[in-house]
Design an enzyme around this catalytic site. Structure first.
Site, PDB file in Angstrom:
ATOM      1  N   CYS A   1      31.521  43.690  20.548  1.00 39.56           N
ATOM      2  CA  CYS A   1      31.352  43.141  19.186  1.00 39.56           C
ATOM      3  C   CYS A   1      30.224  43.837  18.437  1.00 39.56           C
ATOM      4  O   CYS A   1      30.428  44.519  17.452  1.00 39.56           O
ATOM      5  CB  CYS A   1      30.986  41.654  19.246  1.00 39.56           C
ATOM      6  SG  CYS A   1      32.121  40.631  20.082  1.00 39.56           S
TER       7      CYS A   1
HETATM    8  N1  SAJ Z   1      20.747  43.302  23.032  1.00 39.86           N
HETATM    9  C1  SAJ Z   1      19.477  43.821  22.942  1.00 39.86           C
HETATM   10  N2  SAJ Z   1      18.481  43.019  22.473  1.00 39.86           N
HETATM   11  C2  SAJ Z   1      18.722  41.730  22.084  1.00 39.86           C
HETATM   12  C3  SAJ Z   1      20.030  41.222  22.181  1.00 39.86           C
HETATM   13  C4  SAJ Z   1      21.033  42.026  22.654  1.00 39.86           C
HETATM   14  O1  SAJ Z   1      19.230  44.980  23.277  1.00 39.86           O
HETATM   15  O2  SAJ Z   1      17.771  41.047  21.681  1.00 39.86           O
HETATM   16  C5  SAJ Z   1      21.829  44.149  23.510  1.00 39.86           C
HETATM   17  C6  SAJ Z   1      22.478  43.614  24.769  1.00 39.86           C
HETATM   18  O3  SAJ Z   1      21.828  44.107  25.912  1.00 39.86           O
HETATM   19  C7  SAJ Z   1      23.899  44.163  24.649  1.00 39.86           C
HETATM   20  C8  SAJ Z   1      24.148  44.166  23.150  1.00 39.86           C
HETATM   21  O4  SAJ Z   1      22.856  44.170  22.539  1.00 39.86           O
HETATM   22  O5  SAJ Z   1      23.982  45.473  25.138  1.00 39.86           O
HETATM   23  C9  SAJ Z   1      24.954  42.986  22.650  1.00 39.86           C
HETATM   24  O6  SAJ Z   1      24.317  41.837  23.145  1.00 39.86           O
HETATM   25  P1  SAJ Z   1      24.672  40.349  22.608  1.00 39.86           P
HETATM   26  O7  SAJ Z   1      23.679  39.416  23.197  1.00 39.86           O
HETATM   27  O8  SAJ Z   1      24.833  40.359  21.160  1.00 39.86           O
HETATM   28  O9  SAJ Z   1      26.009  40.030  23.377  1.00 39.86           O
HETATM   29  P2  SAJ Z   1      27.500  40.187  22.962  1.00 39.86           P
HETATM   30  O10 SAJ Z   1      27.885  41.546  22.577  1.00 39.86           O
HETATM   31  O11 SAJ Z   1      28.259  39.565  24.069  1.00 39.86           O
HETATM   32  O12 SAJ Z   1      27.563  39.351  21.631  1.00 39.86           O
HETATM   33  C10 SAJ Z   1      28.185  38.124  21.654  1.00 39.86           C
HETATM   34  C11 SAJ Z   1      28.475  37.837  20.218  1.00 39.86           C
HETATM   35  N3  SAJ Z   1      29.481  36.815  20.182  1.00 39.86           N
HETATM   36  C12 SAJ Z   1      30.573  37.015  19.395  1.00 39.86           C
HETATM   37  O13 SAJ Z   1      30.696  37.983  18.705  1.00 39.86           O
HETATM   38  C13 SAJ Z   1      31.585  35.967  19.424  1.00 39.86           C
HETATM   39  C14 SAJ Z   1      27.240  37.391  19.491  1.00 39.86           C
HETATM   40  O14 SAJ Z   1      27.609  36.871  18.204  1.00 39.86           O
HETATM   41  C15 SAJ Z   1      26.507  36.360  20.259  1.00 39.86           C
HETATM   42  O15 SAJ Z   1      25.365  35.945  19.522  1.00 39.86           O
HETATM   43  C16 SAJ Z   1      26.074  36.983  21.565  1.00 39.86           C
HETATM   44  O16 SAJ Z   1      27.299  37.224  22.281  1.00 39.86           O
HETATM   45  C17 SAJ Z   1      25.180  36.053  22.381  1.00 39.86           C
HETATM   46  O17 SAJ Z   1      24.494  35.228  21.771  1.00 39.86           O
HETATM   47  O18 SAJ Z   1      25.177  36.217  23.611  1.00 39.86           O
END
Ligand code: SAJ
Length: 443
Positions: free
Chosen positions: A272
């Site tokens: 995403c």
């Molecule tokens: N990441 C960072 N720093 C952060 C947060 C994330 O480097 O502070 C990185 C993660 O390691 C990863 C990427 O970004 O590689 C994405 O991380 P994410 O926490 O956003 O996880 P996702 O991709 O699974 O995002 C989903 C999204 N959900 C949907 O789109 C339905 C997002 O909106 C959610 O907020 C997120 O999960 C979540 O909260 O876990």
């Protein structure tokens, strides 16, 4: 027609066809089937369909017994054929919307699904597009296809966009608890979709249009992408200033309002966050608007694997070693902690860069048993087939440098730090470690 369709939904007589039985479609199909609807899970992957027909689940968040139960009850009907659309009252599109190699939207899966529905469109019918896409897709791509059948939207058929918000691996936010946005081509469309989704989701919010709903999804995920870029850049700035970014973040969190913590890392992975903003940027470019903030955020986030490579080079340099010929152990290759999904994982990009510099790269990730050339961003055939190494003293002792790329909870950080000499920690995962043998560097 609208009343007839709403009646069938309210009495659960309505048959539902879900196109794309992946990490979004399958949970949705199981949830509707558990509510007593007949649900066709339509997927072109014969293997997935056969798996489902045997009552097996291939999505970690969906327990085997949940699939088995609704399949045995004859409520979940897996199929590869679009022909079942002839008998459904509702069609939901949950197909992938990836990027091409040139990081532009690939709408081919949506187009194929929409054509499959259009050929069998009948009245009354609700169509809901859930796959993330640019604002205007539903109205500009899907609506004309359906109108060609001579049917009137908002009267004979109903068309909405309703963004998926599935969060793989997040038990705190199960599907039924995640508020659902619905945006219709007409108010009646939104109303029909509201009655459908309310059967399985606690809170359904109707917005004024399909493109508003499309924008909400991109907006909420671009928010993350930009804020992650911000903290990634601040980690580079703090390194230059000799300040610990992780302490800065903890300090900012004490304010308790007006600040949301994000954390630096080796890059941004997943299906995403690194993908969705490109749908917006690409669309805006077509409208002559060069979206700067997302462009800069993308440049920063995409640069992080290179930045980590530079740190690894400097650390080995301190040992009088070069990347070329050094043994590098990567801990964690999934795109985020405690999941087995490796899509767009920055760890894979980092490994590729290290291999290009002729380092001897091996990895340990209990969630990901093996890696093949196709798993790496460039998908070059020359890339190795790798297997996850058992994390024991022998594996650690082989490493000139250990790089922690994904902070899985299953790693014993104290034990690792006590059994190796140099660690590059890209997630502050070793923050709790005391008096250890290893010299620990961090972002
Ligand atoms: N990441 C960072 N720093 C952060 C947060 C994330 O480097 O502070 C990185 C993660 O390691 C990863 C990427 O970004 O590689 C994405 O991380 P994410 O926490 O956003 O996880 P996702 O991709 O699974 O995002 C989903 C999204 N959900 C949907 O789109 C339905 C997002 O909106 C959610 O907020 C997120 O999960 C979540 O909260 O876990």
């Amino acid at each position: 027609m609208m009343q007839e369709l709403k009646r069938k939904i309210d009495t659960k007589e309505a048959k539902i066809g879900i196109i794309g039985a992946g990490y979004v479609g399958l949970p949705l199909a199981v949830a509707f089937a558990e509510e007593g609807f007949y649900v066709f899970a339509i997927d072109k992957d014969q293997e997935k369909v056969e798996h489902l027909q045997k009552g097996k689940s291939y999505i970690e968040d969906i327990p085997q017994e949940e699939v088995k139960k609704v399949v045995e009850e004859g409520l979940l009907l897996p199929t590869v054929s679009y022909d079942v659309i002839d008998e459904v009252d509702v069609a939901i599109i949950t197909v992938p919307t990836p990027l091409t190699r040139y990081r532009e939207p690939n709408l081919s899966f949506i187009e194929e699904a929409a054509e499959g529905i259009a050929e069998r469109l009948h009245s009354p019918m609700l169509i809901s597009l859930e796959s993330t896409t640019y604002p205007g897709t539903t109205e500009e791509k899907l609506l004309p296809l359906f109108q060609k059948r001579g049917l009137k939207v908002g009267k004979d058929f109903f068309l909405v966009f309703s963004p998926e918000r599935i969060n793989p691996g997040d038990a705190q936010h199960p599907l039924r608890e995640i508020p659902k946005i619905v945006g219709g081509i007409t108010p009646q469309c939104g109303e029909v979709a509201y009655s459908l989704y309310s059967k399985i989701i606690k809170k359904v919010v109707i917005v004024s249009s399909a493109k508003t709903a499309e924008m909400i999804k991109l907006f909420e995920n671009a928010f993350r992408y930009v804020n992650i870029a911000y903290v990634n850049e601040m980690s580079i700035v703090c390194k230059k200033l000799g300040i610990d970014i992780w302490e800065v973040i903890e300090g900012a969190k004490t304010k308790g309002f007006g600040y949301i913590p994000f954390y630096p890392g080796p890059g941004v992975g997943g299906h995403c966050i690194p993908i969705d903003p490109h749908y917006l940027r690409w669309h805006l470019k077509g409208l002559g608007h060069n979206e700067l903030l997302l462009e800069i955020a993308d440049a920063i986030n995409m640069e992080m694997p290179n930045y980590v490579l530079g740190m690894a080079t400097d650390i080995l340099g301190e040992m009088g070693k070069a990347l070329n010929g050094s043994n590098i152990l990567i801990l964690g290759v999934a795109y985020k902690k405690d999941i087995s999904d490796k899509r767009e994982s920055p760890a894979l990009r980092l490994m590729e860069l290290l291999i290009e510099k002729k380092a001897n790269v091996f990895y340990s990730d209990p969630h990901i048993p093996k890696l093949e050339p196709k798993d790496f961003p460039s998908q070059k055939p020359a890339l190795p087939h790798l297997e996850s190494q058992e994390l024991d003293e022998e594996t650690l002792s082989r490493a000139d440098l250990v790089i922690l790329a994904t902070d899985h909870s299953c790693f014993d950080y104290q034990w690792i730090a006590d059994n190796c000499d140099y660690i590059l920690d890209t997630r502050n995962a070793f923050k709790g470690v005391k008096n250890c043998r290893a010299k620990i560097y961090k972002l």
